[in-house]
Scaffold this motif. Structure first.
Motif, PDB file in Angstrom:
ATOM      1  N   SER A   9       0.823  -1.205   0.000  1.00  0.00           N
ATOM      2  CA  SER A   9       0.000   0.000   0.000  1.00  0.00           C
ATOM      3  C   SER A   9       0.864   1.266   0.000  1.00  0.00           C
ATOM      4  CB  SER A   9      -0.923  -0.018   1.219  1.00  0.00           C
ATOM      5  OG  SER A   9      -1.565   1.204   1.388  1.00  0.00           O
ATOM      6  N   VAL A  10       1.888   1.293   0.833  1.00  0.00           N
ATOM      7  CA  VAL A  10       2.767   2.468   0.905  1.00  0.00           C
ATOM      8  C   VAL A  10       3.492   2.665  -0.419  1.00  0.00           C
ATOM      9  CG1 VAL A  10       4.830   3.434   2.021  1.00  0.00           C
ATOM     10  CG2 VAL A  10       3.028   2.383   3.405  1.00  0.00           C
ATOM     11  N   MET A  12       2.483   1.744  -3.375  1.00  0.00           N
ATOM     12  CA  MET A  12       1.513   2.196  -4.380  1.00  0.00           C
ATOM     13  C   MET A  12       1.152   3.661  -4.185  1.00  0.00           C
ATOM     14  SD  MET A  12      -1.049  -1.095  -4.791  1.00  0.00           S
ATOM     15  CE  MET A  12      -2.391  -0.009  -5.169  1.00  0.00           C
ATOM     16  N   GLN A  13       0.928   4.060  -2.941  1.00  0.00           N
ATOM     17  CA  GLN A  13       0.445   5.405  -2.668  1.00  0.00           C
ATOM     18  C   GLN A  13       1.541   6.469  -2.792  1.00  0.00           C
ATOM     19  OE1 GLN A  13      -1.806   5.697   0.931  1.00  0.00           O
ATOM     20  NE2 GLN A  13      -2.739   7.592   0.290  1.00  0.00           N
ATOM     21  N   TYR A  14       2.778   6.128  -2.383  1.00  0.00           N
ATOM     22  CA  TYR A  14       3.821   7.153  -2.311  1.00  0.00           C
ATOM     23  C   TYR A  14       5.037   6.882  -3.201  1.00  0.00           C
ATOM     24  CZ  TYR A  14       1.111   8.211   1.847  1.00  0.00           C
ATOM     25  OH  TYR A  14       0.085   8.504   2.709  1.00  0.00           O
ATOM     26  N   ASN A  16       5.243   5.922  -6.711  1.00  0.00           N
ATOM     27  CA  ASN A  16       5.275   6.214  -8.139  1.00  0.00           C
ATOM     28  C   ASN A  16       5.568   7.668  -8.467  1.00  0.00           C
ATOM     29  OD1 ASN A  16       4.715   3.548  -8.694  1.00  0.00           O
ATOM     30  ND2 ASN A  16       2.512   3.858  -8.732  1.00  0.00           N
ATOM     31  N   LYS A  20       4.291  14.053  -5.560  1.00  0.00           N
ATOM     32  CA  LYS A  20       2.953  14.182  -4.970  1.00  0.00           C
ATOM     33  C   LYS A  20       2.885  13.621  -3.548  1.00  0.00           C
ATOM     34  CE  LYS A  20       0.331  14.482  -9.163  1.00  0.00           C
ATOM     35  NZ  LYS A  20      -1.007  14.414  -9.658  1.00  0.00           N
ATOM     36  N   ARG A  21       4.019  13.223  -2.996  1.00  0.00           N
ATOM     37  CA  ARG A  21       4.017  12.638  -1.649  1.00  0.00           C
ATOM     38  C   ARG A  21       3.452  13.590  -0.609  1.00  0.00           C
ATOM     39  NH1 ARG A  21       9.800   9.419  -1.427  1.00  0.00           N
ATOM     40  NH2 ARG A  21       9.086   7.667  -2.695  1.00  0.00           N
ATOM     41  N   ARG A  24      -0.303  13.887  -0.942  1.00  0.00           N
ATOM     42  CA  ARG A  24      -0.986  12.644  -0.546  1.00  0.00           C
ATOM     43  C   ARG A  24      -0.924  12.429   0.964  1.00  0.00           C
ATOM     44  NH1 ARG A  24       0.894   9.090  -5.724  1.00  0.00           N
ATOM     45  NH2 ARG A  24      -0.694   9.931  -7.112  1.00  0.00           N
ATOM     46  N   ASP A  27      -3.424  14.765   2.554  1.00  0.00           N
ATOM     47  CA  ASP A  27      -4.788  14.235   2.423  1.00  0.00           C
ATOM     48  C   ASP A  27      -5.036  13.103   3.405  1.00  0.00           C
ATOM     49  OD1 ASP A  27      -5.260  16.051   0.400  1.00  0.00           O
ATOM     50  OD2 ASP A  27      -5.056  14.586  -1.226  1.00  0.00           O
ATOM     51  N   ARG A  28      -4.093  12.164   3.471  1.00  0.00           N
ATOM     52  CA  ARG A  28      -4.269  11.003   4.355  1.00  0.00           C
ATOM     53  C   ARG A  28      -4.300  11.413   5.821  1.00  0.00           C
ATOM     54  NH1 ARG A  28      -4.531   5.667   4.730  1.00  0.00           N
ATOM     55  NH2 ARG A  28      -3.284   4.565   6.264  1.00  0.00           N
TER      56      ARG A  28
END
Length: 187
Positions: A9-10, A12-14, A16, A20-21, A24, A27-28
């Protein structure tokens, strides 16, 4: 969820789009704490699948504490374990199958403002079953309180015979993570 491999998950989210880290993370974290300001962040090499995934985030939150008379209350866990869903039955006839064994460690450092101090009676927790482990550790160093939570699922299968112990463990973990931390005025 503690039953998922958080590394995937980490990544995928941060992993690529590194540009945008910050957005994101805002937001999280904002979905948990409300409006946040990211001060600093550090990630392991998320592209190296052989490297253990970890990240650190330093951020500010407005209205972080709740007042209780002269004292202040802070949450021990902002995303507490939600294990009672796994342990809703009084007993099981068949073994329970979980996802792949995994451990999650969360470390939070709190810095108390001038004029207040952390409560003195913080008790560490150590809760184990043959299939699971949980550690809740408090370390006070001056005005800094470090809270470390380690949740570990060591087996994919909870035998029906071990379910009562697992159920008790799940409920005790949830209770431990709901206990507030108290800041009191220095005397």
């Amino acid at each position: 969820s503690p039953l998922l491999n958080a590394a995937v998950s980490v990544r995928m989210q941060y992993g690529n789009e590194t540009g945008k880290r910050r957005e994101r993370l805002s937001d999280r974290l904002g979905s948990i704490f409300g409006k946040v300001e990211i001060l600093d962040m550090e990630f392991s090499d998320l592209e190296d699948l052989n490297e253990k995934v970890h990240y650190k985030v330093k951020f500010k939150v407005k209205d972080f504490v709740a007042r209780e008379g002269e004292a202040f209350r802070v949450k021990t866990a902002f995303r507490p374990a939600r294990l009672s869903g796994l342990a809703g039955l009084q007993k099981r006839l068949y073994d329970m199958i979980l996802t792949t064994p995994a451990s999650t460690e969360i470390v939070i450092e709190y810095i108390a403002p001038t004029g207040v101090t952390w409560q003195k009676n913080l008790e560490n927790e150590e809760l184990d079953t043959p299939q699971t482990a949980y550690r809740l550790r408090y370390q006070v160093d001056g005005n800094k309180l470090t809270v470390t939570r380690l949740r570990s699922f060591q087996s994919q299968r909870i035998p029906a015979s071990a379910y009562p112990a697992f159920r008790n463990w799940a409920l005790e973990v949830e209770a431990a993570e709901k206990r507030p931390l108290i800041l009191t005025p220095k005397k």
